[in-house]
Design an enzyme around this catalytic site. Structure first.
Site, PDB file in Angstrom:
ATOM      1  N   ASN A   1       0.866  -1.179   0.000  1.00  0.00           N
ATOM      2  CA  ASN A   1       0.000   0.000   0.000  1.00  0.00           C
ATOM      3  C   ASN A   1       0.901   1.226   0.000  1.00  0.00           C
ATOM      4  O   ASN A   1       1.545   1.522   1.004  1.00  0.00           O
ATOM      5  CB  ASN A   1      -0.886  -0.048   1.257  1.00  0.00           C
ATOM      6  CG  ASN A   1      -1.678   1.220   1.472  1.00  0.00           C
ATOM      7  OD1 ASN A   1      -1.763   2.075   0.589  1.00  0.00           O
ATOM      8  ND2 ASN A   1      -2.264   1.360   2.657  1.00  0.00           N
TER       9      ASN A   1
ATOM     10  N   LYS B   1       0.049   4.279  -0.141  1.00  0.00           N
ATOM     11  CA  LYS B   1      -0.560   5.455   0.496  1.00  0.00           C
ATOM     12  C   LYS B   1      -0.354   6.680  -0.398  1.00  0.00           C
ATOM     13  O   LYS B   1      -0.377   6.540  -1.622  1.00  0.00           O
ATOM     14  CB  LYS B   1       0.003   5.640   1.919  1.00  0.00           C
ATOM     15  CG  LYS B   1      -0.114   4.349   2.742  1.00  0.00           C
ATOM     16  CD  LYS B   1       0.179   4.511   4.193  1.00  0.00           C
ATOM     17  CE  LYS B   1       0.026   3.166   4.885  1.00  0.00           C
ATOM     18  NZ  LYS B   1       0.214   3.233   6.329  1.00  0.00           N
TER      19      LYS B   1
ATOM     20  N   HIS C   1      -9.356   1.054   5.534  1.00  0.00           N
ATOM     21  CA  HIS C   1      -8.036   1.228   6.138  1.00  0.00           C
ATOM     22  C   HIS C   1      -8.156   2.183   7.328  1.00  0.00           C
ATOM     23  O   HIS C   1      -8.988   3.087   7.329  1.00  0.00           O
ATOM     24  CB  HIS C   1      -7.055   1.776   5.089  1.00  0.00           C
ATOM     25  CG  HIS C   1      -5.648   1.778   5.571  1.00  0.00           C
ATOM     26  ND1 HIS C   1      -5.154   2.779   6.377  1.00  0.00           N
ATOM     27  CD2 HIS C   1      -4.638   0.887   5.411  1.00  0.00           C
ATOM     28  CE1 HIS C   1      -3.889   2.489   6.682  1.00  0.00           C
ATOM     29  NE2 HIS C   1      -3.557   1.355   6.109  1.00  0.00           N
TER      30      HIS C   1
ATOM     31  N   GLU D   1      -6.501   4.650   8.202  1.00  0.00           N
ATOM     32  CA  GLU D   1      -6.292   6.089   7.960  1.00  0.00           C
ATOM     33  C   GLU D   1      -7.589   6.784   7.530  1.00  0.00           C
ATOM     34  O   GLU D   1      -7.977   7.768   8.172  1.00  0.00           O
ATOM     35  CB  GLU D   1      -5.099   6.293   7.020  1.00  0.00           C
ATOM     36  CG  GLU D   1      -3.799   6.019   7.785  1.00  0.00           C
ATOM     37  CD  GLU D   1      -2.633   5.486   6.965  1.00  0.00           C
ATOM     38  OE1 GLU D   1      -2.678   5.543   5.729  1.00  0.00           O
ATOM     39  OE2 GLU D   1      -1.659   5.000   7.580  1.00  0.00           O
TER      40      GLU D   1
ATOM     41  N   GLU E   1      -5.063  -5.362  10.873  1.00  0.00           N
ATOM     42  CA  GLU E   1      -4.026  -4.342  11.039  1.00  0.00           C
ATOM     43  C   GLU E   1      -4.232  -3.618  12.369  1.00  0.00           C
ATOM     44  O   GLU E   1      -5.003  -2.636  12.430  1.00  0.00           O
ATOM     45  CB  GLU E   1      -4.105  -3.322   9.904  1.00  0.00           C
ATOM     46  CG  GLU E   1      -3.865  -3.900   8.542  1.00  0.00           C
ATOM     47  CD  GLU E   1      -3.288  -2.847   7.605  1.00  0.00           C
ATOM     48  OE1 GLU E   1      -2.143  -3.029   7.170  1.00  0.00           O
ATOM     49  OE2 GLU E   1      -3.968  -1.847   7.348  1.00  0.00           O
TER      50      GLU E   1
ATOM     51  N   GLY F   1       2.895   1.812  10.873  1.00  0.00           N
ATOM     52  CA  GLY F   1       3.840   2.910  10.719  1.00  0.00           C
ATOM     53  C   GLY F   1       4.639   3.229  11.975  1.00  0.00           C
ATOM     54  O   GLY F   1       5.275   4.273  12.065  1.00  0.00           O
TER      55      GLY F   1
ATOM     56  N   SER G   1       3.809  -2.604  10.251  1.00  0.00           N
ATOM     57  CA  SER G   1       5.272  -2.680  10.394  1.00  0.00           C
ATOM     58  C   SER G   1       5.864  -4.009   9.904  1.00  0.00           C
ATOM     59  O   SER G   1       6.812  -4.525  10.489  1.00  0.00           O
ATOM     60  CB  SER G   1       5.694  -2.387  11.839  1.00  0.00           C
ATOM     61  OG  SER G   1       5.310  -1.064  12.182  1.00  0.00           O
TER      62      SER G   1
END
Ligand code: PGA
Length: 243
Positions: free
Chosen positions: A9, A11, A96, A98, A165, A171, A204
């Site tokens: 991904n 992003k 996701h 985000e 996730e 991240g 990660s």
């Protein structure tokens, strides 16, 4: 037989020119024996048509980073399944953490996106996962189960990927312990009640932990953010060897 899905991904990274260079660097690094796994890249919408051109003849398939539920209409900033199909897109990431966090996406909207993707023969990659606070309060399983049940309502389990996730692992460099990730992925498969459900882990993932993660019996692939931006590190992840 559950075929693993290794997905990158990107992003909000990579211009079209950068994407071309990336692919030229990545493809020669792939082992010949990667037919036993799906390899997927999810660029920004703007790089999809460039990538569609440059992945031809390679084992790499394309995903979008989101998809709207309508075919067209007054939905500023959204992209429809029909628009993605024009660029040979096969998968669509939905839910996701985000967009859940920054744009307050709800499980109901995520489910509409996933249903529309399936109706157009795109495979939704439905992301679920708990925050650090939820884990510390002992609520992780309840939160994930709700996301799975609402996000996958009326979804065909044979044409979906679920990505577990944990938000605290995204991240941050703090990977979830492989056995715990494996346990949650197994629970998700049990809740959906479909033994062939593909369940990925994300958060990660990097060259140093991919072999261990992929040796877990209930983890069928990974969704990779940061480490997918460098062709060498993503090639190492794609070329994982089960230890
Ligand atoms: P990360 O991101 O690999 O950079 O932790 C994963 C993701 O957001 O899907």
């Amino acid at each position: 037989m559950r075929k693993p899905v290794i997905a990158g991904n990107w992003k909000m990274h990579m211009t079209c020119a950068e994407a071309r260079k990336y692919m030229a660097d990545l493809v020669p690094l792939l082992n010949k024996s990667v037919e036993d796994r799906h390899i997927v890249l999810a660029p920004a919408f703007t790089a999809l048509s460039t990538l569609a051109e440059v992945v031809k003849g390679s084992p790499i398939e394309l995903s979008s980073q989101n998809v709207h539920w309508e075919d067209q209409g007054a939905f500023t900033a959204e992209v429809s399944p029909k628009m993605l199909l024009e660029h040979q897109v096969k998968y669509a990431i939905v839910g996701h953490s985000e967009p859940r966090k920054y744009f307050s996406e709800s499980d109901e909207q995520i489910n509409l996106r996933a249903r529309s993707a399936q109706a157009h023969d795109l495979i939704p990659i439905v992301c679920v996962g708990e925050s650090n606070d939820q884990r510390e309060r002992g609520e992780a399983e309840r939160v994930i189960r709700r996301q799975v049940e609402q996000g996958l309502e009326d979804i065909l389990p044979e044409k979906v990927v679920v990505a577990y996730e944990p938000i605290w692992a995204i991240g941050t460099g703090k990977t979830c312990d492989s056995f715990e990730a494996n346990r949650i992925c197994g629970l998700i498969r049990k809740w959906v009640d479909y033994p062939d459900l593909i369940v990925q882990y994300g958060g990660s993932v990097k060259p140093g932990n991919i072999d261990e993660i992929m040796s877990m019996t209930d983890i069928d692939g990974v969704l990779v953010g940061g480490a997918s931006l460098d062709p060498e590190s993503f090639a190492r992840i794609i070329n994982y060897q089960v230890i």
